[in-house]
Motif scaffolding. Structure first.
Motif, PDB file in Angstrom:
ATOM      1  N   SER A  40     -16.967  47.542  26.570  1.00 28.58           N
ATOM      2  CA  SER A  40     -16.162  47.237  27.748  1.00 28.58           C
ATOM      3  C   SER A  40     -14.787  47.895  27.653  1.00 28.58           C
ATOM      4  O   SER A  40     -14.007  47.843  28.607  1.00 28.58           O
ATOM      5  CB  SER A  40     -16.014  45.726  27.915  1.00 28.58           C
ATOM      6  OG  SER A  40     -15.473  45.147  26.744  1.00 28.58           O
ATOM      7  N   ASP A  43     -12.835  51.253  27.654  1.00 29.93           N
ATOM      8  CA  ASP A  43     -13.107  52.617  28.087  1.00 29.93           C
ATOM      9  C   ASP A  43     -12.794  53.641  27.017  1.00 29.93           C
ATOM     10  O   ASP A  43     -13.306  54.763  27.062  1.00 29.93           O
ATOM     11  CB  ASP A  43     -12.314  52.941  29.354  1.00 29.93           C
ATOM     12  CG  ASP A  43     -12.918  54.071  30.154  1.00 29.93           C
ATOM     13  OD1 ASP A  43     -12.171  54.794  30.828  1.00 29.93           O
ATOM     14  OD2 ASP A  43     -14.156  54.257  30.097  1.00 29.93           O
ATOM     15  N   SER A  77     -21.998  51.152  35.009  1.00 32.85           N
ATOM     16  CA  SER A  77     -20.770  51.938  35.156  1.00 32.85           C
ATOM     17  C   SER A  77     -19.525  51.186  34.706  1.00 32.85           C
ATOM     18  O   SER A  77     -18.448  51.772  34.635  1.00 32.85           O
ATOM     19  CB  SER A  77     -20.609  52.401  36.609  1.00 32.85           C
ATOM     20  OG  SER A  77     -20.578  51.287  37.474  1.00 32.85           O
ATOM     21  N   ASN A  78     -19.661  49.912  34.386  1.00 28.52           N
ATOM     22  CA  ASN A  78     -18.536  49.139  33.859  1.00 28.52           C
ATOM     23  C   ASN A  78     -18.349  49.326  32.361  1.00 28.52           C
ATOM     24  O   ASN A  78     -17.394  48.796  31.779  1.00 28.52           O
ATOM     25  CB  ASN A  78     -18.727  47.651  34.135  1.00 28.52           C
ATOM     26  CG  ASN A  78     -18.539  47.299  35.598  1.00 28.52           C
ATOM     27  OD1 ASN A  78     -18.022  48.104  36.367  1.00 28.52           O
ATOM     28  ND2 ASN A  78     -18.957  46.111  35.979  1.00 28.52           N
ATOM     29  N   TYR A  79     -19.251  50.066  31.729  1.00 30.19           N
ATOM     30  CA  TYR A  79     -19.240  50.197  30.279  1.00 30.19           C
ATOM     31  C   TYR A  79     -19.078  51.646  29.858  1.00 30.19           C
ATOM     32  O   TYR A  79     -19.746  52.544  30.374  1.00 30.19           O
ATOM     33  CB  TYR A  79     -20.537  49.644  29.681  1.00 30.19           C
ATOM     34  CG  TYR A  79     -20.648  48.143  29.797  1.00 30.19           C
ATOM     35  CD1 TYR A  79     -21.198  47.572  30.928  1.00 30.19           C
ATOM     36  CD2 TYR A  79     -20.179  47.318  28.784  1.00 30.19           C
ATOM     37  CE1 TYR A  79     -21.289  46.191  31.052  1.00 30.19           C
ATOM     38  CE2 TYR A  79     -20.272  45.946  28.889  1.00 30.19           C
ATOM     39  CZ  TYR A  79     -20.809  45.388  30.029  1.00 30.19           C
ATOM     40  OH  TYR A  79     -20.896  44.020  30.143  1.00 30.19           O
ATOM     41  N   ALA A  80     -18.193  51.846  28.899  1.00 27.25           N
ATOM     42  CA  ALA A  80     -18.191  53.104  28.170  1.00 27.25           C
ATOM     43  C   ALA A  80     -19.356  53.071  27.190  1.00 27.25           C
ATOM     44  O   ALA A  80     -19.809  51.991  26.783  1.00 27.25           O
ATOM     45  CB  ALA A  80     -16.873  53.269  27.423  1.00 27.25           C
ATOM     46  N   SER A  82     -16.596  57.894  28.527  1.00 32.46           N
ATOM     47  CA  SER A  82     -15.925  56.846  29.284  1.00 32.46           C
ATOM     48  C   SER A  82     -16.766  56.365  30.461  1.00 32.46           C
ATOM     49  O   SER A  82     -17.827  56.914  30.762  1.00 32.46           O
ATOM     50  CB  SER A  82     -14.585  57.381  29.791  1.00 32.46           C
ATOM     51  OG  SER A  82     -14.789  58.483  30.656  1.00 32.46           O
ATOM     52  N   TRP A  83     -16.263  55.315  31.124  1.00 25.64           N
ATOM     53  CA  TRP A  83     -16.999  54.738  32.248  1.00 25.64           C
ATOM     54  C   TRP A  83     -17.417  55.801  33.262  1.00 25.64           C
ATOM     55  O   TRP A  83     -18.550  55.815  33.732  1.00 25.64           O
ATOM     56  CB  TRP A  83     -16.135  53.700  32.980  1.00 25.64           C
ATOM     57  CG  TRP A  83     -15.620  52.596  32.149  1.00 25.64           C
ATOM     58  CD1 TRP A  83     -16.195  52.045  31.043  1.00 25.64           C
ATOM     59  CD2 TRP A  83     -14.412  51.869  32.391  1.00 25.64           C
ATOM     60  NE1 TRP A  83     -15.422  51.028  30.572  1.00 25.64           N
ATOM     61  CE2 TRP A  83     -14.327  50.883  31.376  1.00 25.64           C
ATOM     62  CE3 TRP A  83     -13.394  51.939  33.346  1.00 25.64           C
ATOM     63  CZ2 TRP A  83     -13.256  49.998  31.296  1.00 25.64           C
ATOM     64  CZ3 TRP A  83     -12.351  51.047  33.269  1.00 25.64           C
ATOM     65  CH2 TRP A  83     -12.288  50.094  32.246  1.00 25.64           C
ATOM     66  N   SER A  84     -16.477  56.615  33.625  1.00 23.80           N
ATOM     67  CA  SER A  84     -16.726  57.582  34.695  1.00 23.80           C
ATOM     68  C   SER A  84     -17.405  58.855  34.192  1.00 23.80           C
ATOM     69  O   SER A  84     -17.881  59.651  34.988  1.00 23.80           O
ATOM     70  CB  SER A  84     -15.401  57.973  35.351  1.00 23.80           C
ATOM     71  OG  SER A  84     -14.605  58.696  34.420  1.00 23.80           O
ATOM     72  N   ASN A 144     -24.685  57.551  36.089  1.00 24.49           N
ATOM     73  CA  ASN A 144     -24.538  56.135  36.433  1.00 24.49           C
ATOM     74  C   ASN A 144     -25.537  55.699  37.503  1.00 24.49           C
ATOM     75  O   ASN A 144     -25.884  54.518  37.573  1.00 24.49           O
ATOM     76  CB  ASN A 144     -23.103  55.844  36.875  1.00 24.49           C
ATOM     77  CG  ASN A 144     -22.133  55.850  35.709  1.00 24.49           C
ATOM     78  OD1 ASN A 144     -22.536  55.759  34.546  1.00 24.49           O
ATOM     79  ND2 ASN A 144     -20.847  55.961  35.998  1.00 24.49           N
TER      80      ASN A 144
END
Length: 120
Positions: free
Chosen positions: A100, A102, A30-33, A52-54, A74
């Motif tokens: 890394s 986003d 979840s830290n990576y796009a 994106s990450w989220s 995720n």
């Protein structure tokens, strides 16, 4: 390090659908796009989609907009590319990549690719 493994490629007729998956392991997913790219024979690798990450923001190449959908889970460390209304020009090796940033790029980690072939 992030390890990425794509799956779900194959042979499909024009107008058909495929869903690609990219499973990640290693650092916190979840830290990576995540991005999807493709490379057709004799052509340069091109951007397809980014998430994106989220998962709240997505971007697409004009050539796939409205036909492809990128999503991520995720909890399962997986990103997906749903490809509908496939065309012969979508034939390529498809790669997923992790960034890394986003907003996309540079992409630090890449998978080995999965072949998608669309017959006319």
């Amino acid at each position: 390090q992030v390890q990425l493994v794509e799956s779900g490629g194959g042979l499909v007729q024009a107008g058909g659908s495929l869903r690609l998956s990219c499973a990640a392991s290693g650092r916190t997913f979840s830290n990576y796009a995540m991005g999807w790219f493709r490379q057709a024979p004799g052509k340069e690798r091109e951007f397809v989609a980014h998430i994106s990450w989220s998962g709240g923001n997505t971007y697409y190449a004009d050539s796939v907009k409205g036909r492809f959908t990128v999503s991520r889970d995720n909890a399962k460390n997986t990103v997906y590319l749903q490809m509908n209304t496939l065309k012969p020009e979508d034939t390529a090796v498809y790669y997923c990549a992790a960034s890394s940033n986003d907003y996309g790029g540079p992409y630090d980690y890449w998978g080995q690719g999965t072949q998608v072939t669309v017959s006319s």
